[in-house]
Design an enzyme around this catalytic site. Structure first.
Site, PDB file in Angstrom:
ATOM      1  N   SER A 188       0.803  -1.221   0.000  1.00  0.00           N
ATOM      2  CA  SER A 188       0.000   0.000   0.000  1.00  0.00           C
ATOM      3  C   SER A 188       0.840   1.276   0.000  1.00  0.00           C
ATOM      4  O   SER A 188       1.597   1.528  -0.926  1.00  0.00           O
ATOM      5  CB  SER A 188      -0.960  -0.043   1.197  1.00  0.00           C
TER       6      SER A 188
ATOM      7  N   GLU B  72     -11.651   6.719   6.824  1.00  0.00           N
ATOM      8  CA  GLU B  72     -10.655   7.109   7.810  1.00  0.00           C
ATOM      9  C   GLU B  72     -10.086   8.459   7.382  1.00  0.00           C
ATOM     10  O   GLU B  72     -10.097   8.807   6.203  1.00  0.00           O
ATOM     11  CB  GLU B  72      -9.547   6.058   7.873  1.00  0.00           C
TER      12      GLU B  72
ATOM     13  N   THR C  29       0.865  -1.906  11.914  1.00  0.00           N
ATOM     14  CA  THR C  29       1.674  -2.401  10.794  1.00  0.00           C
ATOM     15  C   THR C  29       3.183  -2.302  11.006  1.00  0.00           C
ATOM     16  O   THR C  29       3.940  -2.899  10.261  1.00  0.00           O
ATOM     17  CB  THR C  29       1.324  -1.633   9.504  1.00  0.00           C
TER      18      THR C  29
ATOM     19  N   ASP D 223      -2.734   6.386  -3.081  1.00  0.00           N
ATOM     20  CA  ASP D 223      -1.537   5.795  -2.505  1.00  0.00           C
ATOM     21  C   ASP D 223      -1.054   4.683  -3.436  1.00  0.00           C
ATOM     22  O   ASP D 223      -1.588   4.501  -4.530  1.00  0.00           O
ATOM     23  CB  ASP D 223      -1.790   5.302  -1.072  1.00  0.00           C
TER      24      ASP D 223
ATOM     25  N   ARG E 211       1.871   5.752  17.462  1.00  0.00           N
ATOM     26  CA  ARG E 211       1.413   6.979  16.814  1.00  0.00           C
ATOM     27  C   ARG E 211       0.782   7.911  17.854  1.00  0.00           C
ATOM     28  O   ARG E 211      -0.004   7.464  18.692  1.00  0.00           O
ATOM     29  CB  ARG E 211       0.410   6.661  15.714  1.00  0.00           C
TER      30      ARG E 211
ATOM     31  N   ASP F   8      -5.933   2.448  -2.772  1.00  0.00           N
ATOM     32  CA  ASP F   8      -7.111   2.281  -1.908  1.00  0.00           C
ATOM     33  C   ASP F   8      -7.311   3.471  -0.962  1.00  0.00           C
ATOM     34  O   ASP F   8      -8.252   3.495  -0.173  1.00  0.00           O
ATOM     35  CB  ASP F   8      -7.076   0.948  -1.138  1.00  0.00           C
TER      36      ASP F   8
ATOM     37  N   ASP G  59      -1.281   1.480  -3.776  1.00  0.00           N
ATOM     38  CA  ASP G  59      -2.136   0.430  -4.347  1.00  0.00           C
ATOM     39  C   ASP G  59      -3.546   0.950  -4.633  1.00  0.00           C
ATOM     40  O   ASP G  59      -4.465   0.182  -4.901  1.00  0.00           O
ATOM     41  CB  ASP G  59      -2.193  -0.802  -3.437  1.00  0.00           C
TER      42      ASP G  59
END
Length: 541
Positions: free
Chosen positions: A66, A374, A498, A280, A503, A284, A282
């Site tokens: 991604s 999101e 991931t 992005d 964060r 999505d 890929d």
């Protein structure tokens, strides 16, 4: 019977690196591409077993990382309706990937077959695709080895976007049924979306051309293919379409670059009033932005897309006379800007769930129409079967026709940057909105997202849809103390799904205060994680 000898012999060609522990997370497996050979072989076997468990339904496998840097790669499984792999199988994926040897892998497969009561005589069917990453071909070869080891039927969908693979999985599995979702080809995907989009724009003034930043990824191929299907009704101009120069994928371009840095990719210049969007790697995720009359950059992220799309769908449902029967709801995560939540909450139900598409998608299914994006630009709209039936059978009107076409423009299986861009353009055309008018629906609170590298992200545990920490003990109290010092302040800390980072998100009344709050909270996290004081980033001090 399990073809043990075949699996073991082929597995020996794909030994697991002894020093790596793999984990199937929100986005599947994702790490450095060169380390994933054994994982892809084992995912081939796992996908076939998942298919057998589901009576031979076709399972999807997407090889992509991604928005991650080009050296990374990853793989995720797609369940029969185009949705994410069922959560309970994530642990099975992790267990198979971490078996230390071929013999241990075969034993783990055998245990999975027994534990989940899989009938091995049922045929297995899998469709797979990959993005443009240089490690892709080698990883797909390992995947095929796994599929062949367990004698699965498979279909290679080639180099394509993640959303197309999800679309193919659903269309293959619903072909010839009352739930048919379209033709199970890339052409079927392009035709379905572009035809509905052209119907939505019919009779409207031609929108200005849209500049699309393709992140030097596979979205460039799909955007180019869409051009031929759009005819003269809409013009797209594509940039960052280099699929051959090493190192350019997602590099200083793409949706994640725009969202994190809150600025234009350096390769793009906008004229005053011009709008554009970034995909992005890929395709999505989608991030919109525009230049105002002074040429200043303004970002229109997933929250802005939610607001635009949800408000328009509510209008159409009401104009169709279906507002008593069809309830529209919005699903957000803790990353949603506080101003968007406030704006939407005054108009329709809003639910906050933990970060991750599977949580958003599941919550969206609880509404007749569930809208989720999101803040990072990944999202879609789900229409329940009952709502779709009602919309297709109700007395026709222009609002209802628009609603039907909206359903066909949307890829309901997963976030789809190109499909979402056409949805946005259709809504803007119907509302006669420019970027400025869209942006003025509400005013974002200034916000900042910071990453803190930690040795173990699993030490950080959250509750309340990831808005509060329960571990490490005492850290949330310190965060609360900092937040109280800032007007309109809000901050939360959550481990990444991931990578080994934590964060930190913060918002406040001014840009300077949002930045300061984010870095001060990040400093707390850094100290808590036992970071070396000499390595403490300067902005934290």
């Amino acid at each position: 019977m399990l073809p043990v000898k075949e699996i073991q012999e082929r597995s020996d060609r794909h030994p697991k690196p002894s020093d790596i522990k793999f984990q199937y997370g929100t986005a599947g497996f994702r790490t450095l591409g060169k380390t994933l050979d054994s994982v892809l072989f084992r995912v081939g076997v796992l996908a076939a077993l998942r298919s057998k468990k589901l009576d031979g339904k076709t399972i999807g496998v997407m090889v992509t990382a991604s928005h991650n840097p080009e050296p990374d790669n990853g793989v995720k499984l797609v369940d029969p309706r185009g949705e994410m792999l069922e959560s309970s199988w994530e642990a099975h994926a992790t267990a198979l990937a971490n078996a230390p040897s071929s013999a241990a892998f075969v034993a783990a497969v055998d245990e999975l077959v027994r534990a989940t009561k899989i009938d091995l005589s049922i045929p297995a069917r899998v469709v797979y695709a990959r993005d443009t990453r240089p490690t892709g071909p080698k990883l797909v070869a390992a995947l095929k080895d796994g599929l062949e080891a367990i004698k699965a039927e498979y279909r290679d969908a080639g180099v394509t976007t993640t959303p197309v693979l999800h679309y193919l999985v659903r269309t293959i599995n619903t072909k010839g049924t009352k739930d048919s979702y379209g033709e199970d080809t890339e052409e079927g995907y392009l035709t379905k979306i572009s035809d509905a989009f052209k119907k939505l724009l019919a009779g409207k003034p031609t929108p200005p051309p849209l500049l699309i930043d393709c992140a030097n990824g596979v979205g460039a191929l799909m955007a180019e293919r869409f051009k031929a299907y759009l005819g003269g009704i809409f013009t797209i101009n594509v940039v960052n379409t280099d699929l051959h120069t090493p190192g350019v994928l997602n590099n200083s371009c793409g949706a994640d670059f725009v969202k994190v840095n809150q600025k234009l990719p350096p390769s793009i210049t906008l004229q005053p009033g011009q709008r554009a969007c970034s995909l992005d790697g890929d395709a999505d995720r989608l991030m919109y932005y525009y230049a105002d009359e002074h040429g200043e950059f303004h970002m229109l992220d997933g929250d802005k897309i939610t607001t635009l799309v949800a408000s328009y769908i509510v209008e159409l449902v009401k104009a169709s006379g279906l507002d008593e029967q069809i309830k529209v709801g919005v699903i957000q995560t803790a990353y949603a800007n506080g101003s968007s939540t406030k704006y939407l909450s005054g108009r329709l139900p809003v639910k906050c769930v933990p970060t991750g598409v599977k949580h958003l998608h599941h919550a969206a299914e609880q509404y007749d129409v569930g809208v989720y994006f999101e803040a990072n630009g990944h999202g879609t709209v789900l229409f329940s079967p009952a709502a779709q039936e009602l919309i297709s059978s109700h007395t026709p009107s222009s609002a209802l026709t628009n609603l039907r076409n909206i359903i066909d423009v949307i890829n309901q299986t997963v976030g789809d940057a190109l499909s979402d861009a056409f949805l946005v353009e259709a809504v803007l055309a119907h509302k006669s909105f420019s970027g400025v008018e869209w942006d003025s629906m509400y005013c974002d609170l200034p916000n900042r997202l910071v990453k803190v590298v930690v040795s173990d992200r699993n030490a950080f545990k959250t509750e309340d849809a990831e808005r509060r920490l329960v571990s490490p003990p005492g850290l949330q109290v310190k965060v609360d103390g900092l937040v109280r010092k800032y007007g309109g302040g809000r901050s939360f800390v959550r481990p990444s799904g991931t990578e080994d980072v934590v964060r930190v998100y913060a918002e406040a009344a001014t840009r300077a205060e949002a930045d300061e709050l984010a870095f001060r909270v990040a400093g707390l996290v850094y100290d808590e994680a036992g970071g070396d004081p000499s390595q403490r980033p300067k902005e934290f001090l």
